[in-house]
Each structure stands twice: as C-alpha cells, then as structure tokens.
Design a protein around this motif. Structure first.
Motif, PDB file in Angstrom:
ATOM      1  N   UNK A 114      35.017   4.458  17.747  1.00 44.92           N
ATOM      2  CA  UNK A 114      34.147   5.603  17.054  1.00 44.92           C
ATOM      3  C   UNK A 114      35.222   6.211  16.167  1.00 44.92           C
ATOM      4  N   UNK A 115      36.554   6.742  16.715  1.00 44.48           N
ATOM      5  CA  UNK A 115      37.346   7.355  15.790  1.00 44.48           C
ATOM      6  C   UNK A 115      38.060   6.434  14.382  1.00 44.48           C
ATOM      7  N   UNK A 116      37.925   5.004  14.826  1.00 39.88           N
ATOM      8  CA  UNK A 116      38.424   4.075  13.711  1.00 39.88           C
ATOM      9  C   UNK A 116      37.226   4.250  12.702  1.00 39.88           C
ATOM     10  N   UNK A 117      36.137   3.930  13.183  1.00 37.87           N
ATOM     11  CA  UNK A 117      34.991   4.024  12.272  1.00 37.87           C
ATOM     12  C   UNK A 117      34.889   5.032  11.500  1.00 37.87           C
ATOM     13  N   UNK A 118      34.887   6.181  12.061  1.00 33.35           N
ATOM     14  CA  UNK A 118      34.837   7.390  11.346  1.00 33.35           C
ATOM     15  C   UNK A 118      35.742   7.656  10.100  1.00 33.35           C
ATOM     16  N   UNK A 119      37.235   7.436  10.526  1.00 34.12           N
ATOM     17  CA  UNK A 119      38.324   7.500   9.595  1.00 34.12           C
ATOM     18  C   UNK A 119      37.818   6.493   8.462  1.00 34.12           C
ATOM     19  N   UNK A 120      37.592   5.189   8.784  1.00 28.13           N
ATOM     20  CA  UNK A 120      37.264   4.197   7.805  1.00 28.13           C
ATOM     21  C   UNK A 120      36.190   4.534   6.716  1.00 28.13           C
ATOM     22  N   UNK A 121      35.039   5.354   7.505  1.00 27.67           N
ATOM     23  CA  UNK A 121      33.925   5.669   6.690  1.00 27.67           C
ATOM     24  C   UNK A 121      34.219   6.840   5.744  1.00 27.67           C
ATOM     25  N   UNK A 122      35.115   7.769   6.183  1.00 28.45           N
ATOM     26  CA  UNK A 122      35.525   8.685   5.284  1.00 28.45           C
ATOM     27  C   UNK A 122      36.233   8.328   4.194  1.00 28.45           C
ATOM     28  N   UNK A 123      37.219   7.450   4.420  1.00 29.71           N
ATOM     29  CA  UNK A 123      38.224   6.867   3.226  1.00 29.71           C
ATOM     30  C   UNK A 123      37.343   5.900   2.358  1.00 29.71           C
ATOM     31  N   UNK A 124      36.216   5.225   2.644  1.00 26.95           N
ATOM     32  CA  UNK A 124      35.731   4.582   1.824  1.00 26.95           C
ATOM     33  C   UNK A 124      34.539   5.372   1.090  1.00 26.95           C
ATOM     34  N   UNK A 125      33.922   6.346   1.851  1.00 26.80           N
ATOM     35  CA  UNK A 125      32.846   7.090   1.362  1.00 26.80           C
ATOM     36  C   UNK A 125      33.065   8.488   0.524  1.00 26.80           C
ATOM     37  N   UNK A 126      34.107   8.983   0.790  1.00 28.25           N
ATOM     38  CA  UNK A 126      34.557  10.279   0.019  1.00 28.25           C
ATOM     39  C   UNK A 126      34.644  10.139  -1.554  1.00 28.25           C
ATOM     40  N   UNK A 127      35.127   8.910  -2.237  1.00 27.87           N
ATOM     41  CA  UNK A 127      35.290   8.722  -3.225  1.00 27.87           C
ATOM     42  C   UNK A 127      33.972   8.428  -4.070  1.00 27.87           C
ATOM     43  N   UNK A 128      33.020   8.025  -3.259  1.00 25.94           N
ATOM     44  CA  UNK A 128      31.408   7.870  -3.721  1.00 25.94           C
ATOM     45  C   UNK A 128      30.983   9.182  -3.814  1.00 25.94           C
TER      46      UNK A 128
END
Length: 533
Positions: free
Chosen positions: A55-69
């Motif tokens: 859950x922590x890894x998925x959250x960090x990866x989602x923020x990393x990829x989605x914040x630029x969008x």
C-alpha cells in the motif's frame, strides 16, 4: 436521518458484528485471546507486512506518476483536454476485476510482454503495484488537480518577481497550499490499496496476499471464521485510523485560500519544459492506462469470428447454470436497483448533514458513511449470509440481497457528491418559500431539486458504475444462476483453458464499455458550456 441510520445498522453494522461475533465467541464465551494468537502467527505477520508495504509503495508510485498529470490538467490548456481527462478517469470506475484482467492480458502468460520479449510480471509484485497505479491515477489527478486549477497563479508570480527561482516559488507558495489535497489523495490511494482484493486475487496468485484476500481465503477456503474475524478487526482498526487522518486533512483543505475560476488559470503550454512535461504525461497515460485496456480488447478478439463473444451465449453446465452473457443483464438489473437504493439513502443522509443546525451526532455519522469503502467487503458479504438468514429478515433467497450489498458502496459516493452542493444552497431561499406557504416537500421540489438536479444525476452515475463493478461482497451472495459480471469474470479466470480465458477477456471488455459509457455521461453532466461546476 432515520432511514440512513436504519439502513447502515441493518445492512452494515449487523452483518459485520455477526461474523466477528461468530468468530470470537464459542459456547457462550468470548475468546479474545485469539487476537494475540492470530496476529503473532508468522504467516499472518507476513500478510500484514505485505499489505502495508504494497500500500505504501503503491501510494508513492501513484503520486510520483500522477502529480505531473495533475499540473498538466490544472495549468495547461491543449486540444482534447476534456477527452483526456475522461480517459484518465475510466480506470477508476472500472471494477478491480477488469483492472486485474487487463494487466493479466498485458504481463501474464501469453500476454503482450510475454509474446514480444518473453517477459512475465504476473508472478511479481510489480504487476500489483502497476495495476494499483492504473486504478488510482485519477484519484490524484482529480483531487490535487481540482484544487491546483483554482489556486491564484499570481501568488507564485509575485514570489518570482521578488527573486525566487521557479522551484523555490513552487516549494514556498504552491506546495503548502496543495499539501492538504496531496495528503487527502495519498490517504485515499493508501486506503484503496490497503483493502485491495480483486487486483491481488487475480495478479497475486498464491504468492501474494493482502488482508482482504486472506480474509476471503480463511472464510471460503479454510473455513476458519476465528482467524477471519481477527483479521477483520485489524483491518477495521486500520481503516478507522486512516479515515480519521483523512477527515483531519479535509478540514485543513477547507481553510481559507485565494481561489479563482479554473478557466482563467489554464494556458497554452509555453517553452520547451512545459511541452516536454505534456508529452511525458501523454506517454504515461498511453502506456499505463490505455495500453492495458487496448490489450484486453485485443485478447478478447483472438478467436476468429468473435468466437469468445459467441461462446458467451452458451451455457457450459459447469461453473454457470446459465450462459455467461446472462451476467450482463443480471448486472445491469442489480446495478439499477442498487443505484435507486443508494440515491435514496444517500440523498437523505446528505440533506441531514447539510443542515447548519445539525448536531455533533449527525456530523459524526458523516465519517461512518465512509466505512463501507474500507471495511472488508468479503466480511460484509459473508455477514449477509449469517445475519440475514432468519425472519423477519431472511433474505438469503431474495434477489434484493445483491443490490443491498452494492448500495452500501454506492452511498458514500452519493453523499460526497451531493453534500457540497446542498451546503451551497442559500438557506434564505428555503425560508422565503416557507414564508410564502410552501410545505417542506414543496420547498425541496421547487427550491433544492432544481439547484441540485445535476449533482443528483452525477451521484446516480457514480453509484451505478460502482455497483456494476462491486466484487468483494457479491462473490459470496451472487447465486450461480444469476452471477454478476465481475463474479463471472473471476470464475472464468479461475478455470483452465483458452476458451475460459478468452470469455473472461470478452466479459471484461463488455464491462469496461458499459462503465466507460456511464463515465462519458457523467462527464457530459459535469461539464456545461461555461466549464465544470
């Protein structure tokens, strides 16, 4: 509040309490020592660790990829922007079973990566993490991008004039204003991935198991209700803590900010940096969101002459008592009934919560409405079978059981959609209508309803899409002669053979098309000629 409270007491609190009591109580005595016994078991500790870690890894990866969008949609104006935003949102309204099927077609055995380069990821944690990013990408884009679009850019420009670099101006001015929205989005992604079931069930196999998957295994395969009850309590405590922190971040987000019309903040990309960022976001969306869905559709067409789709019309006499295509009509019927229940209960709850004289008890019920999104749907489904098996509520053989379970998940979306709009209605309009002799029902019909009609339709659309894809509870209570689409997909994937796999891909494609159509209607309702309300 009477109907919403009764609904949640009968169809949420009672089933959950029934299965927990059944697991921790025997011979009239409570066996609370089972809590420590279960939690200290090595296999359960491994499940708890993997659930939290992924859950922590998925959250960090989602923020990393989605914040630029989120920045691209908030600050840049480009052709096809509204269409791309709808495409980004499609994965979120898709059932988790479809998301798992899409990535299985991409990274699994005989998947696209396996065919091109001989690479399989379905036996690794990366498939789960990428599928979670696929599913939750829109949460970050919508939550953070929605606030970012309304922040006054002149504040950051003033910092630049005073000598701050672009990075410093963003870090000192924009980031503090966005922090509550980023925290709220991160917590929601963590909640969805912490309670993940369908994705891990399909992609994790026997190697990886989250709390939700382990509760399902202990309940339906091992028949150890005691262990399942303990895991349910652990998940309940974790979800309660997450929701409490989420409520705190939402209150912080509601502090005073200088907000402007989002239409005036979006501009055409300028400079190589903005064009490169836009291109990067487009490539990410194409590879991470569009490609898995495209591969899913392609795999459903592998058989010549639409063979997999034609096979859906034949009853195989094995897993299903009816033709798999029958699940389409069953799902639509259940989703319509669940939407009617969710809209009725959710609208009443939102109307009560929107009153300015609402007491603390009523406001506390607002947080409880979110619990069905985090509490084990497997527990709720099995609890239905245990609690609703005696008069006057013996519903085990009733068709309404599935819509009731689906409506539990739809109500929070209805409340979250309706509540801000109802709170924005000027109370003086209602008072003026009452002074002129209008009854409370007529005040609602003549004053509130015209102002909230569009929000009501959006709420109904969300409830329909969510009900259509509910899987965790439905997998327990759907009858073999009336399977829903997600249940039918999961059962087909669990059976060997290319025909079963192809039919699962075909049913997933049908489910994806129905959900995407519902989303396009939502986008049409949410956007008028002047912009998004």
């Amino acid at each position: 509040m009477a109907l919403p409270v009764a609904f949640f007491a009968l169809f949420f609190a009672w089933p959950v309490a029934a299965i927990v009591t059944r697991g921790l109580k025997a011979d009239g005595a409570w066996h609370l020592g089972r809590l420590a016994d279960v939690v200290t078991r090595p296999d359960i500790r491994h499940v708890l660790w993997f659930t939290t870690w992924q859950a922590l890894a998925s959250t960090a990866l989602t923020l990393l990829l989605a914040l630029p969008a989120a920045y691209v949609f908030a600050r840049l104006d480009f052709p096809g922007r509204h269409l791309l935003r709808a495409v980004v949102t499609v994965p979120f309204v898709l059932p988790t079973v479809v998301a798992g099927s899409a990535f299985l077609a991409l990274v699994g055995h005989h998947g696209l990566l396996d065919q091109l380069w001989g690479v399989r990821l379905d036996t690794t944690v990366w498939a789960i993490l990428l599928a979670h990013v696929f599913f939750n990408y829109a949460v970050v884009v919508r939550t953070v991008g929605g606030l970012w679009a309304q922040l006054d850019p002149r504040q950051e420009e003033a910092a630049r004039v005073l000598g701050a670099s672009p990075l410093t101006a963003w870090r000192k001015v924009t980031l503090p204003a966005l922090a509550p929205a980023v925290a709220a989005a991160a917590l929601m992604v963590f909640l969805f991935t912490f309670t993940s079931f369908g994705v891990v069930q399909i992609l994790g196999g026997p190697t990886f198991s989250t709390l939700e998957v382990e509760i399902y295994r202990q309940t339906s395969e091992v028949f150890d209700l005691s262990t399942a009850a303990v895991l349910t309590l652990v998940q309940f405590a974790a979800v309660g803590a997450i929701l409490a922190v989420h409520a705190w971040t939402v209150r912080r987000r509601e502090t005073a900010l200088r907000l402007v019309d989002p239409k005036v903040t979006a501009r055409r990309p300028r400079g190589a940096g903005q064009w490169a960022l836009l291109a990067g976001v487009l490539v990410t969306v194409a590879l991470l969101l569009v490609l898995p869905l495209a591969v899913l559709v392609r795999r459903s067409l592998d058989a010549p002459g639409l063979g997999y789709y034609r096979a859906l019309t034949d009853a195989d006499g094995g897993t299903f008592l009816v033709a798999p295509l029958h699940a389409v009509w069953t799902s639509l019927e259940y989703a319509v009934a669940a939407t009617a229940i969710a809209v009725g209960v959710g609208t009443l709850a939102a109307a009560a919560l929107a009153r300015r004289d609402a007491g603390r008890l009523v406001r506390g019920f607002d947080a409880l409405l979110m619990l069905p999104l985090g509490v084990s749907a497997v527990t709720v489904g099995f609890g239905f079978l245990i609690a609703l098996d005696k008069p006057p509520l013996d519903l085990r053989q009733s068709w309404i059981l599935v819509p009731l379970a689906q409506a539990l998940v739809g109500v929070p979306f209805v409340v979250r959609t309706m509540l801000p709009v109802l709170r924005a209605v000027d109370v003086r309009l209602r008072e003026a209508a009452a002074v002129l002799g209008a009854s409370p029902w007529r005040v609602w019909r003549e004053v509130d309803l015209p102002l909230v009609r569009r929000a009501l339709l959006v709420a109904a659309g969300f409830a329909f899409a969510v009900s259509l894809g509910e899987f965790g509870a439905t997998v327990f209570i759907a009858r073999p002669d009336n399977p829903t689409l997600p249940v039918a997909v999961a059962r087909l994937l669990s059976r060997p053979g290319d025909l079963n796999y192809g039919q699962a891909m075909a049913l997933s494609t049908i489910l994806m098309v129905v959900c995407a159509a519902a989303l396009l209607v939502l986008e049409r309702l949410r956007t008028d000629r002047t912009g998004e309300f």
